[in-house]
Design a protein around this motif. Structure first.
Motif, PDB file in Angstrom:
ATOM      1  N   THR A 180       0.840  -1.193   0.000  1.00 48.48           N
ATOM      2  CA  THR A 180       0.000   0.000   0.000  1.00 48.48           C
ATOM      3  C   THR A 180       0.880   1.250   0.000  1.00 48.48           C
ATOM      4  OG1 THR A 180      -0.084   0.013   2.407  1.00 48.48           O
ATOM      5  CG2 THR A 180      -1.864  -1.148   1.265  1.00 48.48           C
ATOM      6  N   ILE A 181       0.281   2.372  -0.305  1.00 49.43           N
ATOM      7  CA  ILE A 181       1.002   3.643  -0.296  1.00 49.43           C
ATOM      8  C   ILE A 181       1.044   4.136   1.143  1.00 49.43           C
ATOM      9  CG2 ILE A 181       0.975   6.033  -1.084  1.00 49.43           C
ATOM     10  CD1 ILE A 181      -0.491   5.007  -3.604  1.00 49.43           C
ATOM     11  N   PRO A 182       2.240   4.347   1.684  1.00 53.45           N
ATOM     12  CA  PRO A 182       2.332   4.791   3.077  1.00 53.45           C
ATOM     13  C   PRO A 182       1.885   6.248   3.227  1.00 53.45           C
ATOM     14  CG  PRO A 182       4.502   4.754   2.098  1.00 53.45           C
ATOM     15  CD  PRO A 182       3.563   4.181   1.073  1.00 53.45           C
ATOM     16  N   PRO A 183       1.265   6.590   4.356  1.00 50.59           N
ATOM     17  CA  PRO A 183       0.836   7.969   4.583  1.00 50.59           C
ATOM     18  C   PRO A 183       1.995   8.960   4.527  1.00 50.59           C
ATOM     19  CG  PRO A 183      -0.139   6.514   6.212  1.00 50.59           C
ATOM     20  CD  PRO A 183       0.849   5.703   5.429  1.00 50.59           C
ATOM     21  N   THR A 184       3.209   8.521   4.817  1.00 56.44           N
ATOM     22  CA  THR A 184       4.352   9.428   4.801  1.00 56.44           C
ATOM     23  C   THR A 184       4.692   9.923   3.401  1.00 56.44           C
ATOM     24  OG1 THR A 184       5.819   7.512   4.739  1.00 56.44           O
ATOM     25  CG2 THR A 184       5.402   8.497   6.897  1.00 56.44           C
ATOM     26  N   LEU A 185       4.126   9.305   2.372  1.00 55.88           N
ATOM     27  CA  LEU A 185       4.372   9.788   1.016  1.00 55.88           C
ATOM     28  C   LEU A 185       3.959  11.249   0.885  1.00 55.88           C
ATOM     29  CD1 LEU A 185       5.275   9.004  -1.882  1.00 55.88           C
ATOM     30  CD2 LEU A 185       2.876   8.607  -2.357  1.00 55.88           C
ATOM     31  N   GLY A 186       2.931  11.643   1.595  1.00 52.74           N
ATOM     32  CA  GLY A 186       2.451  13.024   1.553  1.00 52.74           C
ATOM     33  C   GLY A 186       3.436  14.033   2.102  1.00 52.74           C
ATOM     34  N   GLN A 187       4.533  13.573   2.684  1.00 52.33           N
ATOM     35  CA  GLN A 187       5.554  14.476   3.199  1.00 52.33           C
ATOM     36  C   GLN A 187       6.563  14.863   2.116  1.00 52.33           C
ATOM     37  OE1 GLN A 187       7.221  12.381   6.513  1.00 52.33           O
ATOM     38  NE2 GLN A 187       5.309  12.410   7.646  1.00 52.33           N
ATOM     39  N   GLY A 188       6.409  14.319   0.933  1.00 49.02           N
ATOM     40  CA  GLY A 188       7.323  14.622  -0.168  1.00 49.02           C
ATOM     41  C   GLY A 188       6.990  15.947  -0.811  1.00 49.02           C
ATOM     42  N   SER A 189       7.196  17.026  -0.079  1.00 47.83           N
ATOM     43  CA  SER A 189       6.740  18.341  -0.520  1.00 47.83           C
ATOM     44  C   SER A 189       7.441  18.846  -1.773  1.00 47.83           C
ATOM     45  CB  SER A 189       6.915  19.356   0.608  1.00 47.83           C
ATOM     46  OG  SER A 189       8.285  19.471   0.947  1.00 47.83           O
ATOM     47  N   ARG A 190       8.577  18.276  -2.141  1.00 45.67           N
ATOM     48  CA  ARG A 190       9.286  18.724  -3.349  1.00 45.67           C
ATOM     49  C   ARG A 190       9.076  17.792  -4.540  1.00 45.67           C
ATOM     50  NH1 ARG A 190      15.001  21.310  -1.444  1.00 45.67           N
ATOM     51  NH2 ARG A 190      14.134  22.630   0.185  1.00 45.67           N
ATOM     52  N   LEU A 191       8.306  16.743  -4.361  1.00 38.84           N
ATOM     53  CA  LEU A 191       8.072  15.805  -5.464  1.00 38.84           C
ATOM     54  C   LEU A 191       7.386  16.499  -6.628  1.00 38.84           C
ATOM     55  CD1 LEU A 191       6.852  12.435  -3.908  1.00 38.84           C
ATOM     56  CD2 LEU A 191       8.894  12.827  -5.267  1.00 38.84           C
ATOM     57  N   THR A 192       7.944  16.376  -7.817  1.00 35.07           N
ATOM     58  CA  THR A 192       7.303  16.901  -9.014  1.00 35.07           C
ATOM     59  C   THR A 192       6.882  15.777  -9.954  1.00 35.07           C
ATOM     60  OG1 THR A 192       9.439  17.189 -10.107  1.00 35.07           O
ATOM     61  CG2 THR A 192       8.540  19.098  -8.927  1.00 35.07           C
ATOM     62  N   ILE A 193       7.533  14.624  -9.845  1.00 32.01           N
ATOM     63  CA  ILE A 193       7.193  13.458 -10.664  1.00 32.01           C
ATOM     64  C   ILE A 193       6.980  12.280  -9.728  1.00 32.01           C
ATOM     65  CG2 ILE A 193       8.015  11.823 -12.395  1.00 32.01           C
ATOM     66  CD1 ILE A 193       9.646  14.116 -13.603  1.00 32.01           C
ATOM     67  N   LEU A 194       5.806  11.668  -9.824  1.00 26.30           N
ATOM     68  CA  LEU A 194       5.492  10.497  -9.008  1.00 26.30           C
ATOM     69  C   LEU A 194       4.919   9.426  -9.915  1.00 26.30           C
ATOM     70  CD1 LEU A 194       5.279   9.104  -6.277  1.00 26.30           C
ATOM     71  CD2 LEU A 194       3.047  10.199  -5.974  1.00 26.30           C
ATOM     72  N   GLY A 195       5.648   8.349 -10.094  1.00 27.44           N
ATOM     73  CA  GLY A 195       5.218   7.261 -10.962  1.00 27.44           C
ATOM     74  C   GLY A 195       5.047   5.975 -10.176  1.00 27.44           C
ATOM     75  N   LEU A 196       3.808   5.560 -10.011  1.00 23.98           N
ATOM     76  CA  LEU A 196       3.500   4.341  -9.267  1.00 23.98           C
ATOM     77  C   LEU A 196       2.783   3.313 -10.131  1.00 23.98           C
ATOM     78  CD1 LEU A 196       2.152   6.056  -6.014  1.00 23.98           C
ATOM     79  CD2 LEU A 196       4.460   5.182  -6.427  1.00 23.98           C
ATOM     80  N   GLY A 197       2.587   3.613 -11.400  1.00 27.56           N
ATOM     81  CA  GLY A 197       1.788   2.765 -12.279  1.00 27.56           C
ATOM     82  C   GLY A 197       2.421   1.433 -12.623  1.00 27.56           C
ATOM     83  N   LEU A 198       1.565   0.523 -13.048  1.00 26.38           N
ATOM     84  CA  LEU A 198       1.946  -0.815 -13.503  1.00 26.38           C
ATOM     85  C   LEU A 198       2.745  -1.567 -12.446  1.00 26.38           C
ATOM     86  CD1 LEU A 198       2.895   0.159 -17.158  1.00 26.38           C
ATOM     87  CD2 LEU A 198       0.698  -0.694 -16.311  1.00 26.38           C
ATOM     88  N   THR A 199       2.316  -1.430 -11.203  1.00 27.88           N
ATOM     89  CA  THR A 199       2.905  -2.151 -10.085  1.00 27.88           C
ATOM     90  C   THR A 199       1.808  -2.950  -9.396  1.00 27.88           C
ATOM     91  OG1 THR A 199       2.517  -0.344  -8.532  1.00 27.88           O
ATOM     92  CG2 THR A 199       4.630  -0.330  -9.696  1.00 27.88           C
ATOM     93  N   ARG A 200       2.115  -3.548  -8.272  1.00 33.56           N
ATOM     94  CA  ARG A 200       1.114  -4.296  -7.505  1.00 33.56           C
ATOM     95  C   ARG A 200       0.685  -3.507  -6.275  1.00 33.56           C
ATOM     96  NH1 ARG A 200       4.444  -9.740  -7.851  1.00 33.56           N
ATOM     97  NH2 ARG A 200       5.145  -8.835  -5.923  1.00 33.56           N
ATOM     98  N   ILE A 201       0.799  -2.197  -6.349  1.00 33.39           N
ATOM     99  CA  ILE A 201       0.341  -1.345  -5.249  1.00 33.39           C
ATOM    100  C   ILE A 201      -1.176  -1.424  -5.199  1.00 33.39           C
ATOM    101  CG2 ILE A 201       0.154   1.049  -4.478  1.00 33.39           C
ATOM    102  CD1 ILE A 201       2.951   1.496  -5.627  1.00 33.39           C
ATOM    103  N   ARG A 202      -1.733  -1.419  -3.991  1.00 35.28           N
ATOM    104  CA  ARG A 202      -3.188  -1.549  -3.828  1.00 35.28           C
ATOM    105  C   ARG A 202      -3.637  -0.752  -2.606  1.00 35.28           C
ATOM    106  NH1 ARG A 202      -0.348  -5.403  -1.911  1.00 35.28           N
ATOM    107  NH2 ARG A 202      -0.715  -6.371   0.077  1.00 35.28           N
ATOM    108  N   GLY A 203      -4.935  -0.699  -2.451  1.00 39.67           N
ATOM    109  CA  GLY A 203      -5.515   0.001  -1.302  1.00 39.67           C
ATOM    110  C   GLY A 203      -5.839   1.444  -1.632  1.00 39.67           C
ATOM    111  N   PRO A 204      -6.558   2.099  -0.757  1.00 40.74           N
ATOM    112  CA  PRO A 204      -6.938   3.491  -1.033  1.00 40.74           C
ATOM    113  C   PRO A 204      -5.725   4.424  -0.912  1.00 40.74           C
ATOM    114  CG  PRO A 204      -7.585   2.888   1.181  1.00 40.74           C
ATOM    115  CD  PRO A 204      -7.066   1.631   0.527  1.00 40.74           C
TER     116      PRO A 204
END
Length: 93
Positions: free
Chosen positions: A19-43
């Motif tokens: 799953t995507i960890p809540p701490t991902l939201g702390q990436g305040s400088r992220l301009t590119i986020l690619g999570l596609g075509l993986t086995r990530i799941r959940g809200p």
């Protein structure tokens, strides 16, 4: 989870699982986020919508409930210029 100066994070097409960890939201400088075509799941965690610097977001082909209505907090992604969430799920707006 993320380094404070990280601007790009992509694992597209990898075997990453979980799953995507809540701490991902702390990436305040992220301009590119690619999570596609993986086995990530959940809200997507609520903190996900804090990624206000993201310009390119790839979520295609993952099971994160993207068939649900688009939340109002999507509007927080004010710098977003490219969204790839292509999937077979139908979206309700």
């Amino acid at each position: 989870f993320l380094l404070p100066r990280l601007t790009q994070f992509t694992v597209v097409g990898s075997n990453i699982d979980g799953t995507i960890p809540p701490t991902l939201g702390q990436g305040s400088r992220l301009t590119i986020l690619g999570l596609g075509l993986t086995r990530i799941r959940g809200p997507l965690p609520y903190s996900f919508w804090n990624l206000t610097s993201v310009r390119y977001l790839a979520l295609q082909g993952i099971n994160i409930g993207m068939g649900a209505p688009i939340p109002e907090s999507f509007g927080n992604l004010k710098n977003l210029v490219n969204l790839n969430d292509s999937s077979s799920e139908k979206r309700r707006i």
